[in-house]
Design an enzyme around this catalytic site. Structure first.
Site, PDB file in Angstrom:
ATOM      1  N   CYS A 113     -61.526 -50.345 -25.964  1.00 41.68           N
ATOM      2  CA  CYS A 113     -60.315 -49.640 -25.534  1.00 41.68           C
ATOM      3  C   CYS A 113     -60.540 -48.131 -25.569  1.00 41.68           C
ATOM      4  CB  CYS A 113     -59.138 -49.998 -26.444  1.00 41.68           C
ATOM      5  SG  CYS A 113     -58.666 -51.723 -26.445  1.00 41.68           S
TER       6      CYS A 113
ATOM      7  N   CYS B  67     -24.551 -19.159 -19.582  1.00 41.88           N
ATOM      8  CA  CYS B  67     -24.376 -19.621 -18.211  1.00 41.88           C
ATOM      9  C   CYS B  67     -25.551 -20.497 -17.785  1.00 41.88           C
ATOM     10  CB  CYS B  67     -24.240 -18.440 -17.253  1.00 41.88           C
ATOM     11  SG  CYS B  67     -25.713 -17.378 -17.231  1.00 41.88           S
TER      12      CYS B  67
ATOM     13  N   ASP C 221     -25.854 -62.692 -16.196  1.00 39.50           N
ATOM     14  CA  ASP C 221     -26.425 -63.837 -16.881  1.00 39.50           C
ATOM     15  C   ASP C 221     -25.235 -64.721 -17.285  1.00 39.50           C
ATOM     16  OD1 ASP C 221     -28.238 -65.455 -18.442  1.00 39.50           O
ATOM     17  OD2 ASP C 221     -27.391 -64.460 -20.204  1.00 39.50           O
TER      18      ASP C 221
ATOM     19  N   ASP D 166     -27.643 -60.450 -22.157  1.00 40.76           N
ATOM     20  CA  ASP D 166     -27.608 -60.271 -23.610  1.00 40.76           C
ATOM     21  C   ASP D 166     -28.852 -60.779 -24.320  1.00 40.76           C
ATOM     22  OD1 ASP D 166     -27.186 -63.016 -23.244  1.00 40.76           O
ATOM     23  OD2 ASP D 166     -26.031 -63.153 -25.105  1.00 40.76           O
TER      24      ASP D 166
ATOM     25  N   ASP E  87     -33.440 -61.519 -20.575  1.00 37.59           N
ATOM     26  CA  ASP E  87     -32.762 -60.671 -19.591  1.00 37.59           C
ATOM     27  C   ASP E  87     -33.349 -59.269 -19.532  1.00 37.59           C
ATOM     28  OD1 ASP E  87     -30.875 -62.677 -18.936  1.00 37.59           O
ATOM     29  OD2 ASP E  87     -29.699 -62.166 -20.720  1.00 37.59           O
TER      30      ASP E  87
END
Length: 811
Positions: free
Chosen positions: A32, A96, A502, A703, A707
């Site tokens: 890696c 501002c 769902d 939920d 999902d």
């Protein structure tokens, strides 16, 4: 083993070299490391790349042309990610939109800063870092070099800001400026009635001087800092304009007063302009405080102490000293100090300020309670599950703060305009001065018209237009149980055309019961025992339903081995040397299972809205053991949710892994426009992509863990707080109650907030587009210009604050 490898391409000239150091996440071995280093070394301009696995850090050297986003892209292309850190700073001295742009530019030039967002309304800077070499001192130094002051934002600091009592009220400079300026306006008022109320010029000088240089010193200080930073801001415009008016009056007083005559003086213009600007800033500050009411209200819910039961004794301890698994005693009328589970007692809990639920909620043994809620009547013993930063209330505060600190995409237009606004205004004022002076020869009028241009052209309204609307919108949403994680979600949600739901846990209660279980050979007890054995220990709602039925029927549950989940299909396990598979119709079809006579029974159950699962034995020739039918009650607010969305012109879609019969039964009952059934978790994101075809904006409501990809793929992800943390992390909006009707409310508050943003920006732009030419053509006096400038900022904030009166329809 040394896991650090260094690659050295052809070196760039030493004088042009820069170094970067940043964390890299996802590496597991030396290969890696080598892969990341090759990716970094391939970035044009990089002369050296070194990655250390032990510290998970990358060190890169390259020439000045190398940009951090290019290094990030190289790491991500190699399959890893660059770790980020977010710092929040309190920035003082901004007035501002140009100030905001300057602070962001200064922070962005600090090596290692990924991005910086500054909010004028909250005076907060949120800085994302992609380098471990950046510290707070570097960031504050960059801000100070730009002409402002900064310090780390912390809860303690915020608390101090809220509780500190100044020696004098904050309105005293406005009141004193008004008292000193009032006599200067008398001649103007007298002329309206044909009276000569002119006062002595030297008295005018005495009254105007403290207003100009003492009470107005803030404009000189901030304007000077802006000049040193080679830029401009509102303070510079006010300082230049009022100094020109004061200087002209002083010249006329010395020239004409010494000669015995009395010319018309303009001290009232400079003094009244400063007074009006101070008044406008004071009103603006008071209004901005109201936009942060949601944060203060949430922070006020945190009890300072908790009554903890240890070793048989009750001790009153600071909440910071409460530990996980401590037993906390909550008496009637007290706030619950921690998140936890009730282990003794029963009561009604008021969670209205956390979830927006207006009615008390009954809590019994085994129920969860949230810190900050009020215990109404009974004594509760709560086992602590989360304290401090991990508590629900702390996470809510962080989400609201984060949303209010972020910028909406529409703000980018304002940023581009404000970057050139002040220089353009100064150029217009100079052109006005020279034009009037050279054409008419009346240099007094020329100076006054140039002053009016400088005074009226305040970019405050531009800077406040978007953040105040976002703060007001997210604040009122939080009070109604809708947590908006970032400003982009708030802005995008207004354009949603399709909402995908769902089913389980979103439109239904998420507490299914085992309605029927029928064995192919008639031995239903064996079917239930085998199904319970496979799902023992699982937290899946269907598994809990099976276990509850098993306990009720008192079946003997044999131990299962080699239990594993089959993603999107079901479970596999070995029970009493039998290879069993439990799952969906699709899973059984893949296993070539013959449903036999139970196929008709399954169709009948599905038409009634039941979810059907199957148990099969694949030890030898695959054969069916039996079916299990589950029923889940629809939420009482589900029908209202669909109706409200359809009234808003939004198309509703049901996306579920349930069988077609069950899905269509739910769809018919709720009146949902489109049904997508038997959808695997990995396919939900693909369906969201299909719904987005043609440029439609899509929101996904879910939920569960399955999902999360769809929530992330949607334009707006909406998660139920009753679901998993993964879902809430992937979503831009979280509903603190399991009430799907809040979806329509979330879209409604988004539409109203976006409308306020557009109104504010329209009036801010129109104000300048109309006001500057009027001032340049001599149609506005400096006093009127000052009043208009003050009114513009106050009106923008006041317009945004009207969102606080919003009442959701799903309450």
């Amino acid at each position: 083993m040394d896991t650090t490898l260094t690659l050295k391409p052809a070196a760039a000239p030493a004088a042009a070299q820069r170094d970067w150091s940043f964390p890299v996440e996802g590496m597991t071995c030396a290969s890696c490391v080598a892969r990341v280093e090759r990716a970094l070394a391939a970035v044009p301009g990089v002369s050296e790349a070194s990655v250390n696995l032990a510290t998970e850090a990358a060190s890169v050297r390259g020439n000045a042309s190398v940009a951090l986003p290019a290094l990030r892209a190289a790491v991500e292309k190699a399959g890893y990610s660059v770790g980020e850190q977010t710092l929040r700073l309190k920035v003082e001295g901004m007035t501002c939109a140009s100030c905001v742009a300057r602070v962001e530019k200064a922070l962005g030039q600090v090596p290692g800063v990924e991005s910086a967002e500054v909010n004028l309304a909250t005076e907060m800077a949120e800085v994302r870092l992609a380098s471990r070499d950046v510290d707070v001192a570097q960031l504050t130094a960059a801000i100070e070099k730009a002409g402002y002051t900064a310090r780390p934002a912390s809860d303690a600091g915020a608390a101090a800001d809220e509780t500190a009592k100044p020696a004098l009220p904050d309105w005293w400079p406005v009141a004193l400026a008004a008292v000193l300026s009032a006599p200067l306006v008398l001649p103007m008022i007298g002329s309206l009635f044909g009276a000569d109320w002119m006062i002595n010029g030297w008295l005018q000088l005495a009254l105007a001087t403290p207003v100009q240089f003492w009470l107005g010193a803030r404009f000189y200080r901030a304007g000077w800092k802006a000049l040193k930073a080679r830029t401009g801001n509102m303070d510079l415009l006010v300082a230049l304009g009022t100094s020109a008016g004061y200087g002209l009056s002083l010249y006329l007083l010395l020239a004409h007063g010494a000669a015995g005559g009395m010319a018309h003086l303009y001290f009232e213009a400079s003094a009244v302009v400063i007074t009006l600007v101070l008044l406008g800033k004071w009103l603006e500050t008071r209004a901005k405080r109201q936009t942060t009411e949601a944060i203060r209200a949430l922070n006020a819910l945190r009890p300072e102490t908790a009554r903890v039961r240890r070793d048989g004794q009750e001790l009153e301890l600071p909440v910071a000293q409460v530990r996980t698994d401590d037993l906390v005693v909550v008496r009637p009328g007290e706030r619950v100090p921690v998140d936890g589970v009730v282990i003794e007692g029963a009561s009604q809990i008021d969670e209205s300020l956390i979830t927006g639920e207006s009615l008390p909620v009954a809590k019994d043994v085994g129920d969860k309670v949230t810190g900050g809620a009020v215990n109404a009547e009974g004594l509760l013993i709560v086992r602590t599950t989360a304290v401090g930063a991990e508590s629900t209330l702390a996470r809510i505060v962080r989400m609201v703060e984060s949303a209010q600190a972020k910028k909406a995409p529409i703000q980018r237009l304002v940023d581009r305009v404000s970057a050139v606004f002040v220089p353009v205004v100064i150029a217009v004022a100079l052109a006005t001065l020279l034009g009037w002076g050279l054409i008419t020869g009346n240099w007094e009028a020329a100076i006054l018209n140039a002053v009016a241009v400088l005074v009226i052209a305040c970019p405050c309204a531009l800077g406040l237009a978007t953040p105040t609307a976002i703060m007001a919108g997210t604040g009122v949403a939080a009070r109604h149980g809708i947590l908006i994680k970032d400003a982009e979600a708030l802005e995008v949600a207004h354009a949603v055309q399709v909402v995908a739901f769902d089913k389980t846990g979103t439109l239904t209660e998420g507490k299914p019961e085992l309605i029927a279980y029928e064995a192919a050979d008639g031995d239903s007890a064996s079917l239930l025992a085998l199904s319970a054995a496979i799902q023992a220990g699982s937290e899946h709602p269907l598994a809990r339903a099976v276990m509850q039925m098993g306990e009720r029927e008192r079946v003997a549950v044999a131990p299962a081995s080699q239990v594993r989940a089959v993603a999107g299909r079901g479970m596999a396990a070995t029970v009493a040397q039998r290879e069993l598979r439990l799952g969906s119709t699709r899973y059984m079809e893949e296993l070539k299972i013959d449903f036999g006579a139970l196929k008709t029974r399954a169709a009948e159950l599905q038409s009634q809205g039941r979810t059907v699962s199957w148990l099969a034995d694949v030890t030898g020739a695959p054969r069916l053991v039996g079916l299990l039918a589950f029923g889940d009650t629809l939420k009482t607010s589900a029908l209202q949710a669909v109706r409200l969305l359809q009234e808003q012109g939004i198309r509703t879609v049901l996306v579920t892994g349930d069988n077609r019969g069950s899905a269509e039964a739910v769809g018919r009952e709720l009146g949902i426009d489109e049904i997508r059934s038997e959808v695997l978790p990995e396919d939900k994101a693909r369906i969201i992509g299909e719904l987005k075809a043609g440029g439609r904006r899509v929101a996904m409501v879910g939920d569960g863990i399955n999902d999360a990809p769809a929530l992330a793929a949607a334009d707006v992800g909406i998660a139920m707080s009753s679901g998993t943390d993964v879902a809430m992390h992937a979503a831009g909006i979280t509903l603190m109650r399991g009430n799907p009707a809040l979806v329509a409310d979330a879209i409604d508050i988004s539409r109203r907030s976006y409308a306020k943003i557009r109104q504010n920006l329209f009036w801010a732009f129109v104000y300048n587009v109309v006001g500057i030419p009027l001032a340049a053509f001599g149609l506005l006096s400096p006093v009127i210009a000052g009043a208009a400038m003050a009114a513009s900022s106050v009106s923008v904030v006041t317009n945004a604050l009207m969102l606080r009166r919003w009442k959701g329809s799903g309450q």
